[in-house]
Design a protein around this motif. Structure first.
Motif, PDB file in Angstrom:
ATOM      1  N   ARG A   1      46.045  43.035  38.194  1.00  0.00           N
ATOM      2  CA  ARG A   1      44.664  43.035  37.923  1.00  0.00           C
ATOM      3  C   ARG A   1      44.160  42.659  39.435  1.00  0.00           C
ATOM      4  O   ARG A   1      44.585  41.666  39.948  1.00  0.00           O
ATOM      5  CB  ARG A   1      44.418  42.140  36.694  1.00  0.00           C
ATOM      6  CG  ARG A   1      43.052  42.118  36.678  1.00  0.00           C
ATOM      7  CD  ARG A   1      42.278  40.796  36.250  1.00  0.00           C
ATOM      8  NE  ARG A   1      42.754  39.831  37.283  1.00  0.00           N
ATOM      9  CZ  ARG A   1      41.974  39.662  38.710  1.00  0.00           C
ATOM     10  NH1 ARG A   1      41.047  40.468  38.793  1.00  0.00           N
ATOM     11  NH2 ARG A   1      42.538  38.797  39.613  1.00  0.00           N
ATOM     12  N   GLN A   2      43.158  43.600  39.777  1.00  0.00           N
ATOM     13  CA  GLN A   2      42.564  43.270  40.854  1.00  0.00           C
ATOM     14  C   GLN A   2      40.972  43.873  40.928  1.00  0.00           C
ATOM     15  O   GLN A   2      40.748  44.637  40.203  1.00  0.00           O
ATOM     16  CB  GLN A   2      43.524  44.085  42.149  1.00  0.00           C
ATOM     17  CG  GLN A   2      43.329  45.637  41.799  1.00  0.00           C
ATOM     18  CD  GLN A   2      43.766  46.459  43.171  1.00  0.00           C
ATOM     19  OE1 GLN A   2      44.204  45.710  44.096  1.00  0.00           O
ATOM     20  NE2 GLN A   2      43.607  47.630  43.007  1.00  0.00           N
ATOM     21  N   SER A   3      40.364  43.213  41.974  1.00  0.00           N
ATOM     22  CA  SER A   3      38.977  43.762  41.946  1.00  0.00           C
ATOM     23  C   SER A   3      39.080  45.185  42.882  1.00  0.00           C
ATOM     24  O   SER A   3      39.561  45.140  44.006  1.00  0.00           O
ATOM     25  CB  SER A   3      38.389  42.697  42.950  1.00  0.00           C
ATOM     26  OG  SER A   3      38.172  41.499  42.402  1.00  0.00           O
TER      27      SER A   3
ATOM     28  N   ARG B   1      37.143  47.331  44.562  1.00  0.00           N
ATOM     29  CA  ARG B   1      35.676  47.525  45.366  1.00  0.00           C
ATOM     30  C   ARG B   1      36.033  48.889  46.385  1.00  0.00           C
ATOM     31  O   ARG B   1      35.595  48.904  47.297  1.00  0.00           O
ATOM     32  CB  ARG B   1      35.519  46.348  46.310  1.00  0.00           C
ATOM     33  CG  ARG B   1      35.561  45.013  45.562  1.00  0.00           C
ATOM     34  CD  ARG B   1      35.190  44.014  46.529  1.00  0.00           C
ATOM     35  NE  ARG B   1      35.351  42.474  45.915  1.00  0.00           N
ATOM     36  CZ  ARG B   1      36.420  41.785  45.990  1.00  0.00           C
ATOM     37  NH1 ARG B   1      37.625  42.236  46.766  1.00  0.00           N
ATOM     38  NH2 ARG B   1      36.410  40.499  45.532  1.00  0.00           N
TER      39      ARG B   1
ATOM     40  N   VAL C   1      38.225  35.174  51.074  1.00  0.00           N
ATOM     41  CA  VAL C   1      38.241  36.612  51.116  1.00  0.00           C
ATOM     42  C   VAL C   1      38.424  37.067  52.570  1.00  0.00           C
ATOM     43  O   VAL C   1      37.924  36.039  53.413  1.00  0.00           O
ATOM     44  CB  VAL C   1      37.352  37.241  50.308  1.00  0.00           C
ATOM     45  CG1 VAL C   1      37.619  37.267  48.773  1.00  0.00           C
ATOM     46  CG2 VAL C   1      36.131  36.924  50.619  1.00  0.00           C
TER      47      VAL C   1
ATOM     48  N   MET D   1      35.509  38.388  29.804  1.00  0.00           N
ATOM     49  CA  MET D   1      35.626  39.465  30.949  1.00  0.00           C
ATOM     50  C   MET D   1      37.154  39.466  31.338  1.00  0.00           C
ATOM     51  O   MET D   1      37.544  40.741  31.551  1.00  0.00           O
ATOM     52  CB  MET D   1      34.943  38.637  31.880  1.00  0.00           C
ATOM     53  CG  MET D   1      35.324  38.935  33.432  1.00  0.00           C
ATOM     54  SD  MET D   1      33.938  38.562  34.649  1.00  0.00           S
ATOM     55  CE  MET D   1      34.802  38.558  35.907  1.00  0.00           C
TER      56      MET D   1
ATOM     57  N   HIS E   1      35.386  46.474  38.774  1.00  0.00           N
ATOM     58  CA  HIS E   1      34.839  45.810  39.830  1.00  0.00           C
ATOM     59  C   HIS E   1      33.544  45.101  39.469  1.00  0.00           C
ATOM     60  O   HIS E   1      32.509  45.606  38.780  1.00  0.00           O
ATOM     61  CB  HIS E   1      34.335  46.923  40.953  1.00  0.00           C
ATOM     62  CG  HIS E   1      33.525  46.428  42.135  1.00  0.00           C
ATOM     63  ND1 HIS E   1      32.834  47.404  42.814  1.00  0.00           N
ATOM     64  CD2 HIS E   1      33.380  45.211  42.452  1.00  0.00           C
ATOM     65  CE1 HIS E   1      31.963  46.445  43.733  1.00  0.00           C
ATOM     66  NE2 HIS E   1      32.261  45.283  43.471  1.00  0.00           N
ATOM     67  N   VAL E   2      33.648  43.618  39.670  1.00  0.00           N
ATOM     68  CA  VAL E   2      32.474  42.971  39.162  1.00  0.00           C
ATOM     69  C   VAL E   2      31.380  43.297  40.164  1.00  0.00           C
ATOM     70  O   VAL E   2      31.685  43.202  41.318  1.00  0.00           O
ATOM     71  CB  VAL E   2      32.997  41.463  39.324  1.00  0.00           C
ATOM     72  CG1 VAL E   2      32.014  40.360  38.763  1.00  0.00           C
ATOM     73  CG2 VAL E   2      34.371  41.403  38.436  1.00  0.00           C
TER      74      VAL E   2
ATOM     75  N   SER F   1      28.029  41.047  40.756  1.00  0.00           N
ATOM     76  CA  SER F   1      27.396  40.024  40.003  1.00  0.00           C
ATOM     77  C   SER F   1      25.631  40.033  40.502  1.00  0.00           C
ATOM     78  O   SER F   1      24.875  39.412  39.885  1.00  0.00           O
ATOM     79  CB  SER F   1      27.806  38.668  40.686  1.00  0.00           C
ATOM     80  OG  SER F   1      28.811  38.495  41.262  1.00  0.00           O
TER      81      SER F   1
ATOM     82  N   ILE G   1      26.671  39.194  33.819  1.00  0.00           N
ATOM     83  CA  ILE G   1      27.575  39.839  34.710  1.00  0.00           C
ATOM     84  C   ILE G   1      27.824  41.282  34.395  1.00  0.00           C
ATOM     85  O   ILE G   1      27.664  41.716  33.091  1.00  0.00           O
ATOM     86  CB  ILE G   1      28.977  38.917  34.766  1.00  0.00           C
ATOM     87  CG1 ILE G   1      29.942  39.290  35.839  1.00  0.00           C
ATOM     88  CG2 ILE G   1      29.841  39.306  33.393  1.00  0.00           C
ATOM     89  CD1 ILE G   1      29.908  38.117  36.901  1.00  0.00           C
TER      90      ILE G   1
ATOM     91  N   TYR H   1      44.919  45.921  47.979  1.00  0.00           N
ATOM     92  CA  TYR H   1      44.601  45.126  49.069  1.00  0.00           C
ATOM     93  C   TYR H   1      45.063  43.940  49.126  1.00  0.00           C
ATOM     94  O   TYR H   1      45.725  43.495  48.043  1.00  0.00           O
ATOM     95  CB  TYR H   1      43.135  45.086  49.020  1.00  0.00           C
ATOM     96  CG  TYR H   1      42.407  44.122  48.145  1.00  0.00           C
ATOM     97  CD1 TYR H   1      42.411  44.226  46.818  1.00  0.00           C
ATOM     98  CD2 TYR H   1      41.738  42.832  48.991  1.00  0.00           C
ATOM     99  CE1 TYR H   1      41.944  43.318  46.191  1.00  0.00           C
ATOM    100  CE2 TYR H   1      41.140  42.081  47.986  1.00  0.00           C
ATOM    101  CZ  TYR H   1      41.139  42.214  46.649  1.00  0.00           C
ATOM    102  OH  TYR H   1      40.696  41.229  45.667  1.00  0.00           O
TER     103      TYR H   1
ATOM    104  N   ARG I   1      45.755  40.070  48.418  1.00  0.00           N
ATOM    105  CA  ARG I   1      45.185  39.254  47.470  1.00  0.00           C
ATOM    106  C   ARG I   1      46.181  38.116  47.419  1.00  0.00           C
ATOM    107  O   ARG I   1      47.452  38.074  47.668  1.00  0.00           O
ATOM    108  CB  ARG I   1      45.401  39.715  46.274  1.00  0.00           C
ATOM    109  CG  ARG I   1      44.719  40.880  45.860  1.00  0.00           C
ATOM    110  CD  ARG I   1      44.581  41.648  44.710  1.00  0.00           C
ATOM    111  NE  ARG I   1      44.382  40.778  43.439  1.00  0.00           N
ATOM    112  CZ  ARG I   1      45.271  40.495  42.689  1.00  0.00           C
ATOM    113  NH1 ARG I   1      46.755  41.042  42.606  1.00  0.00           N
ATOM    114  NH2 ARG I   1      45.103  39.780  41.441  1.00  0.00           N
TER     115      ARG I   1
ATOM    116  N   ARG J   1      46.711  33.830  46.482  1.00  0.00           N
ATOM    117  CA  ARG J   1      46.649  32.424  45.701  1.00  0.00           C
ATOM    118  C   ARG J   1      47.328  31.163  46.170  1.00  0.00           C
ATOM    119  O   ARG J   1      48.192  31.429  46.963  1.00  0.00           O
ATOM    120  CB  ARG J   1      47.204  32.877  44.287  1.00  0.00           C
ATOM    121  CG  ARG J   1      46.539  34.185  43.629  1.00  0.00           C
ATOM    122  CD  ARG J   1      45.018  33.791  43.455  1.00  0.00           C
ATOM    123  NE  ARG J   1      44.458  34.838  42.438  1.00  0.00           N
ATOM    124  CZ  ARG J   1      43.761  35.817  42.674  1.00  0.00           C
ATOM    125  NH1 ARG J   1      43.765  36.087  44.148  1.00  0.00           N
ATOM    126  NH2 ARG J   1      43.180  36.697  41.911  1.00  0.00           N
TER     127      ARG J   1
END
Ligand SMILES: Cc1cc2nc3c(=O)[nH]c(=O)nc-3n(C[C@H](O)[C@H](O)[C@H](O)COP(=O)(O)O)c2cc1C
Length: 232
Positions: free
Chosen positions: A11-13, A15, A95, A160, A175-176, A178, A203, A216, A218, A220
């Motif tokens: 799972r990823q953003s 963008r 990031v 979410m 893509h979140v 905010s 949100i 991309y 990521r 952690r």
């Protein structure tokens, strides 16, 4: 269960531009909404509604809403930036600076730099998406004795994540956004979408098929960095 961990890791953003003319099949959108439906919420208060926007005219109107960037955001954001892949891998949080406009990559950024940047700042990506989901939070549906509705906010996080994982499993980009909860933007949106005054846009997410495959870097922290056994 290994499959679940794989899905969680993948799972990823996303963008990137989505194909605005490739609609999400109704059954898949329904699955994303079902995933929200079955999310755990404090005291089972189900303290949310979701506004699904897939009308091109409404998306275009939302795109036109101006959103001023706050200097506090840009300054605090700067502290979380890495300026190389190596730095990001080492820090394991935050990031890459390249995700943001050059003006934001300056530790001495001024109000003027931000205003100049805002002149060409818009929710462009809203024109590159078939669906926008707005999560509307109802503070009146509060769990008992939850000071500041801390539990209610955590509940929104659960729903979410349910939606995000479902989207990932269906091959949908997520893509979140905010900035649509920014006070001024929210005011306009509530008017435009007839959202009752006592509710808040907590949100929003863009949902769709990326125009090109996207992955991309990521990072952690490792489990040993945050897990404490039998005491901190
Ligand atoms: C509450 C919340 C708000 C976020 N807001 C934004 C946002 O406005 N724009 C954005 O691009 N990503 C946003 N993100 C995504 C995070 O930046 C992202 O999850 C984090 O950098 C980790 O990257 P990953 O999602 O690809 O694993 C948000 C995530 C959360 C949980």
């Amino acid at each position: 269960m290994d499959d679940l961990l794989k899905l969680i890791k993948e799972r990823q953003s996303t963008r990137v531009p989505f194909n605005a003319s490739k609609p999400i099949p109704k059954r898949d959108l329904k699955k994303v909404l079902e995933a929200a439906r079955w999310a755990p919420t404090a005291h089972n208060m189900q303290n949310f509604d979701i506004v699904v926007v897939d009308d091109k005219k409404i998306l275009a109107d939302i795109h036109k809403i101006k959103y001023p960037t706050s200097i506090t955001f840009v300054r605090e954001n700067y502290k979380q930036l890495s300026f190389s892949v190596e730095e990001l891998r080492k820090r394991k949080t935050g990031v890459l600076g390249t995700m943001f406009p050059p003006a934001w990559r300056n530790p001495n950024v001024t109000e003027k730099d931000i205003t100049d940047n805002d002149a060409h700042n818009s929710h462009d990506q809203l024109m590159e998406t078939p669906v926008l989901l707005l999560v509307v939070y109802d503070p009146n549906r509060r769990a008992p004795a939850s000071e500041g509705d801390f539990l209610g906010i955590m509940s929104l996080g659960c729903m979410m994540q349910n939606m995000w994982l479902m989207a990932e499993s269906l091959g949908l980009g997520f893509h979140v956004v905010s900035s649509l909860s920014n006070y001024e933007v929210e005011k306009e949106l509530k008017k435009m979408l007839n959202i009752p005054a006592h509710l808040m846009i907590a949100i929003s997410f863009r949902l769709g098929y990326p125009v090109k495959p996207f992955k991309y870097l990521r990072v952690r922290r490792d489990v040993e960095d945050f897990a404490h056994y039998n005491g901190y």
